[in-house]
Design an enzyme around this catalytic site. Structure first.
Site, PDB file in Angstrom:
ATOM      1  N   ASP A  27       0.836  -1.202   0.000  1.00  0.00           N
ATOM      2  CA  ASP A  27       0.000   0.000   0.000  1.00  0.00           C
ATOM      3  C   ASP A  27       0.876   1.259   0.000  1.00  0.00           C
ATOM      4  OD1 ASP A  27      -2.357   1.348  -0.042  1.00  0.00           O
ATOM      5  OD2 ASP A  27      -2.876   0.985   2.053  1.00  0.00           O
ATOM      6  N   ASN A  75     -10.754  -3.290  -6.063  1.00  0.00           N
ATOM      7  CA  ASN A  75      -9.995  -2.249  -6.783  1.00  0.00           C
ATOM      8  C   ASN A  75     -10.613  -1.885  -8.139  1.00  0.00           C
ATOM      9  OD1 ASN A  75      -6.686  -3.247  -5.578  1.00  0.00           O
ATOM     10  ND2 ASN A  75      -8.072  -1.666  -4.813  1.00  0.00           N
TER      11      ASN A  75
HETATM   12  C1  FPP Z   1      -1.760   0.249  -3.509  1.00  0.00           C
HETATM   13  O1  FPP Z   1      -1.385   1.564  -3.590  1.00  0.00           O
HETATM   14  C2  FPP Z   1      -1.129  -0.603  -4.510  1.00  0.00           C
HETATM   15  C3  FPP Z   1      -1.803  -1.229  -5.493  1.00  0.00           C
HETATM   16  C4  FPP Z   1      -3.240  -1.060  -5.764  1.00  0.00           C
HETATM   17  C5  FPP Z   1      -1.027  -2.201  -6.280  1.00  0.00           C
HETATM   18  C6  FPP Z   1      -0.801  -1.782  -7.701  1.00  0.00           C
HETATM   19  C7  FPP Z   1      -0.630  -2.986  -8.505  1.00  0.00           C
HETATM   20  C8  FPP Z   1       0.077  -3.024  -9.603  1.00  0.00           C
HETATM   21  C9  FPP Z   1       0.814  -1.866 -10.095  1.00  0.00           C
HETATM   22  C10 FPP Z   1       0.038  -4.292 -10.429  1.00  0.00           C
HETATM   23  C11 FPP Z   1       1.326  -4.954 -10.656  1.00  0.00           C
HETATM   24  C12 FPP Z   1       1.633  -6.028  -9.715  1.00  0.00           C
HETATM   25  C13 FPP Z   1       2.584  -6.992  -9.886  1.00  0.00           C
HETATM   26  C14 FPP Z   1       2.736  -8.031  -8.864  1.00  0.00           C
HETATM   27  C15 FPP Z   1       3.494  -7.072 -11.073  1.00  0.00           C
HETATM   28  P1  FPP Z   1      -2.537   2.643  -3.413  1.00  0.00           P
HETATM   29  O2  FPP Z   1      -2.946   3.112  -4.761  1.00  0.00           O
HETATM   30  O3  FPP Z   1      -3.652   2.073  -2.600  1.00  0.00           O
HETATM   31  O4  FPP Z   1      -1.784   3.760  -2.638  1.00  0.00           O
HETATM   32  P2  FPP Z   1      -2.450   4.862  -1.689  1.00  0.00           P
HETATM   33  O5  FPP Z   1      -2.984   4.147  -0.478  1.00  0.00           O
HETATM   34  O6  FPP Z   1      -1.285   5.739  -1.379  1.00  0.00           O
HETATM   35  O7  FPP Z   1      -3.513   5.543  -2.491  1.00  0.00           O
END
Ligand code: FPP
Length: 247
Positions: A27, A75
Site C-alpha cells: 500500500d 480495486n
Molecule cells: C496500492 O497503492 C497498490 C496497489 C493497488 C497495487 C498496484 C498494482 C500493480 C501496479 C500491479 C502490478 C503487480 C505486480 C505483482 C506485477 P494505493 O494506490 O492504494 O496507494 P495509496 O494508499 O497511497 O492511495
C-alpha cells in the site's frame, strides 16, 4: 538477480527464525506519487520496480513463498483510467519479467479470478504460470482480482459442484479448494502505507499469521527495513492458540 529459495537460509543468522511464506499488502503507491507531484500510476510503476529486489532479499533469507496483493476484487471501483493503467502495468511486468524470473527458478502463480482480465492479460498470466510451473525456487503468488471472501465462496461453490460428502468437508479439504492450495499459510503478513486492516486479504489463510505494519509507503520499503521486519518476526512467540509449557 538471484532469487533461489534454499533450505540453508544462507544469509540469516543461525538463530533467526525465517518465515516460510511472506504475504504483502503493498500500500502507498498513490501517496508516494502524490508527494512527488507525479500521477498515481507513476507510483504503481515504481512500486512494481521494487518487487525484484524484495524477492532477492527474501529469497536470500530462505523465504520460500511470497504472495503480493496486487489488485483486489474491490480495486475495480477505482477510476477507470487508474484501473486500466494498473492492468497495463501488470501486463508489461509479465511481458518483461517472466523470462528473467524463470531463469532465476521462480515459480509464478496467479491467485484470484481470471475471467475478468482481458484475453491478452489472461494469456500472459497463463504463459508465465505454465513456463515456470516446474521451477523449484521461490514461489511468487500474484494476487490479482483477488478477494478473500470471493475465494471462500468460490471454494464452497466448487465443493458443492463436486458433490463432496458432508463428512469429508474438513479444514484440509477446504484449503485444497482455495486459490492458494499449493502454498502453506502465510507466516507473516506485511502491510506498508500505515493502514491497520486486512482488506479482504487471505482471510482463511491468515488465521495464525503474524502481522507487521509500517507507515513506510510501498516504493520506499528497502532491504534494511525488510531486515527489521524479519528480525521482529524472529523474536515473536507463535503459540497457535496453545500456552507455553513454562507459563
Ligand atoms: C496500492 O497503492 C497498490 C496497489 C493497488 C497495487 C498496484 C498494482 C500493480 C501496479 C500491479 C502490478 C503487480 C505486480 C505483482 C506485477 P494505493 O494506490 O492504494 O496507494 P495509496 O494508499 O497511497 O492511495
Amino acid at each position: 538477480m538471484q532469487v533461489q529459495a534454499t533450505s540453508s537460509q544462507a544469509e540469516s543468522s543461525p538463530q533467526q527464525k525465517v518465515p516460510i511464506h511472506v504475504a504483502i499488502i503493498m500500500d502507498g503507491n498513490g501517496r508516494w506519487a502524490k508527494k512527488r507531484g507525479l500521477p498515481r500510476l507513476e507510483g504503481h510503476r515504481v512500486g512494481v520496480d521494487c518487487i525484484q529486489s524484495l524477492l532477492e532479499t527474501l529469497s536470500a533469507k530462505g523465504v520460500q513463498y511470497v504472495t503480493l496483493y496486487a489488485f483486489s476484487t474491490e480495486n475495480w471501483n477505482r477510476p477507470e483510467d487508474e484501473v486500466q493503467g494498473i492492468l497495463e502495468i501488470l501486463y508489461d511486468a509479465l511481458r518483461v519479467q517472466t523470462q528473467a524470473l524463470h531463469e532465476n527458478n521462480v515459480r509464478i502463480v496467479h491467485i484470484g479470478k481470471r475471467g475478468r482480465l482481458s484475453p491478452k492479460l489472461q494469456e500472459a498470466m497463463i504463459y508465465a504460470q505454465e513456463l515456470t510451473c516446474g521451477n523449484t525456487g521461490i514461489t511468487l503468488n500474484v494476487a490479482f482480482d483477488y478477494g478473500g471472501r470471493d475465494e471462500i465462496l468460490e471454494a464452497v461453490r466448487r465443493i458443492i459442484q463436486d458433490r463432496v460428502p458432508v463428512e469429508d468437508v474438513d479444514e484440509e479439504l477446504f484449503r485444497s479448494y482455495l486459490f492458494t492450495a499449493d502454498s502453506p499459510d502465510p507466516d507473516l503478513i506485511i502491510r506498508t502505507g500505515g493502514e491497520l486492516r486486512i482488506s479482504n486479504f487471505l482471510l482463511w489463510q491468515s488465521a495464525y499469521s503474524e502481522y507487521y505494519h509500517t507507515p513506510t509507503l510501498w516504493p520506499d520499503l528497502d532491504a534494511q527495513e525488510l531486515e527489521r521486519v524479519l528480525e521482529s518476526f524472529s523474536d515473536r512467540q507463535r503459540r497457535f492458540g496453545r500456552v507455553d509449557p513454562e507459563d
